[in-house]
Motif scaffolding. Structure first.
Motif, PDB file in Angstrom:
ATOM      1  N   ILE A 107       0.843  -1.200   0.000  1.00  0.00           N
ATOM      2  CA  ILE A 107       0.000   0.000   0.000  1.00  0.00           C
ATOM      3  C   ILE A 107       0.877   1.249   0.000  1.00  0.00           C
ATOM      4  O   ILE A 107       0.653   2.202  -0.763  1.00  0.00           O
ATOM      5  CB  ILE A 107      -0.952  -0.005   1.209  1.00  0.00           C
ATOM      6  N   GLY A 108       1.898   1.250   0.850  1.00  0.00           N
ATOM      7  CA  GLY A 108       2.794   2.397   0.919  1.00  0.00           C
ATOM      8  C   GLY A 108       3.501   2.653  -0.399  1.00  0.00           C
ATOM      9  O   GLY A 108       3.619   3.809  -0.841  1.00  0.00           O
ATOM     10  N   GLU A 109       3.961   1.597  -1.047  1.00  0.00           N
ATOM     11  CA  GLU A 109       4.669   1.768  -2.316  1.00  0.00           C
ATOM     12  C   GLU A 109       3.726   2.225  -3.421  1.00  0.00           C
ATOM     13  O   GLU A 109       4.069   3.123  -4.211  1.00  0.00           O
ATOM     14  CB  GLU A 109       5.355   0.457  -2.711  1.00  0.00           C
ATOM     15  N   LEU A 110       2.542   1.633  -3.483  1.00  0.00           N
ATOM     16  CA  LEU A 110       1.592   2.029  -4.524  1.00  0.00           C
ATOM     17  C   LEU A 110       1.204   3.498  -4.385  1.00  0.00           C
ATOM     18  O   LEU A 110       1.143   4.238  -5.376  1.00  0.00           O
ATOM     19  CB  LEU A 110       0.345   1.143  -4.459  1.00  0.00           C
ATOM     20  N   ASN A 111       0.935   3.924  -3.165  1.00  0.00           N
ATOM     21  CA  ASN A 111       0.578   5.330  -2.944  1.00  0.00           C
ATOM     22  C   ASN A 111       1.723   6.257  -3.324  1.00  0.00           C
ATOM     23  O   ASN A 111       1.503   7.346  -3.877  1.00  0.00           O
ATOM     24  CB  ASN A 111       0.186   5.552  -1.479  1.00  0.00           C
ATOM     25  N   SER A 128       4.154   9.615  -9.501  1.00  0.00           N
ATOM     26  CA  SER A 128       4.974   9.806 -10.702  1.00  0.00           C
ATOM     27  C   SER A 128       4.768   8.740 -11.773  1.00  0.00           C
ATOM     28  O   SER A 128       5.271   8.880 -12.887  1.00  0.00           O
ATOM     29  CB  SER A 128       6.458   9.829 -10.306  1.00  0.00           C
ATOM     30  N   LYS A 129       4.033   7.686 -11.458  1.00  0.00           N
ATOM     31  CA  LYS A 129       3.841   6.586 -12.392  1.00  0.00           C
ATOM     32  C   LYS A 129       2.358   6.365 -12.669  1.00  0.00           C
ATOM     33  O   LYS A 129       1.508   6.764 -11.870  1.00  0.00           O
ATOM     34  CB  LYS A 129       4.420   5.277 -11.818  1.00  0.00           C
ATOM     35  N   VAL A 130       2.055   5.696 -13.768  1.00  0.00           N
ATOM     36  CA  VAL A 130       0.710   5.180 -14.017  1.00  0.00           C
ATOM     37  C   VAL A 130       0.683   3.748 -13.495  1.00  0.00           C
ATOM     38  O   VAL A 130       1.400   2.881 -14.002  1.00  0.00           O
ATOM     39  CB  VAL A 130       0.342   5.214 -15.509  1.00  0.00           C
ATOM     40  N   ILE A 131      -0.119   3.516 -12.462  1.00  0.00           N
ATOM     41  CA  ILE A 131      -0.223   2.200 -11.845  1.00  0.00           C
ATOM     42  C   ILE A 131      -1.574   1.591 -12.204  1.00  0.00           C
ATOM     43  O   ILE A 131      -2.621   2.159 -11.890  1.00  0.00           O
ATOM     44  CB  ILE A 131      -0.130   2.289 -10.307  1.00  0.00           C
ATOM     45  N   VAL A 132      -1.561   0.433 -12.868  1.00  0.00           N
ATOM     46  CA  VAL A 132      -2.783  -0.309 -13.159  1.00  0.00           C
ATOM     47  C   VAL A 132      -2.859  -1.459 -12.165  1.00  0.00           C
ATOM     48  O   VAL A 132      -2.011  -2.353 -12.164  1.00  0.00           O
ATOM     49  CB  VAL A 132      -2.795  -0.844 -14.601  1.00  0.00           C
TER      50      VAL A 132
END
Length: 214
Positions: free
Chosen positions: A176-180, A185-189
């Protein structure tokens, strides 16, 4: 594009028809824009095309009609490999290789520094298993290893399929911490049936078999 021009994180699907059998398309005329950094969740029923979307982004599956572009580059082109990190649901590891061996192998294959994964190993609670072979890992720890391998490179596009399944509380908190953080700066799918508390979604897409609601 100039050699040192900054890369703008984006995904663009335009009129995509795709599937695995020519007479049975799974996605019909899908157009979808993710033109700014953020966390984009994809959910839906089984067979609605969520994993098919992931395979299109990976470049492994090519559309029968339409186009799939990552940061302006065709997803199936060799140039797209440096732009994406893709984590599928099923880990692919060598049973006799240790956790650290896998992370070193993954880092070298993506031309990144193997030392960069050390802090993440601690954060995900894998340190005590660093020198253990993959065959000895629990399902949850194997999923952690697979996630770390697949996201070892710093790429503007990240696509992950059901990463929370089987993962313990420490792993979920770390992810969760990394995704947030990455979403800045990234597009996360993120393909996920569930949304853990603390995960900050920017957009949600719901896929259905015959149609897609956005």
């Amino acid at each position: 594009m100039p050699a040192h021009a900054p890369i703008e994180a984006s995904i663009e699907l335009d009129g995509v028809m795709a599937g695995y059998r020519q007479d049975a398309p799974i996605l019909h005329g899908l157009s979808l824009s993710m033109n700014a950094p953020g966390l984009y969740r994809v959910a839906g029923s089984n067979g609605s095309g969520k994993s098919t979307l992931l395979e299109l982004l990976s470049g492994f599956l090519q559309p029968w009609q339409g186009s799939v572009r990552l940061c302006g580059v065709d997803a199936a082109s060799p140039q797209a490999r440096r732009l994406r990190s893709v984590c599928r649901t099923t880990p692919a590891v060598y049973p006799s290789m240790t956790v650290q061996d896998h992370l070193t192998f993954a880092a070298r294959s993506r031309r990144t520094d193997p030392k960069a994964s050390r802090d993440r190993v601690e954060k995900y609670g894998l340190h005590d298993w660093s020198e253990q072979p993959a065959a000895s890992l629990s399902t949850g720890n194997l999923r952690k290893l697979w996630l770390l391998m697949c996201t070892v490179a710093d790429t503007p596009v990240v696509a992950i399929d059901e990463p929370f399944n089987g993962m313990d509380a420490q792993g979920i908190e770390a992810l969760i911490g990394e995704l947030n953080e990455w979403a800045g700066s990234k597009v996360i799918v993120l393909v996920s049936h569930t949304v853990p508390e603390g995960l900050s979604l920017d957009h949600s897409f719901i896929f259905r078999r015959a149609e897609m609601d956005i």
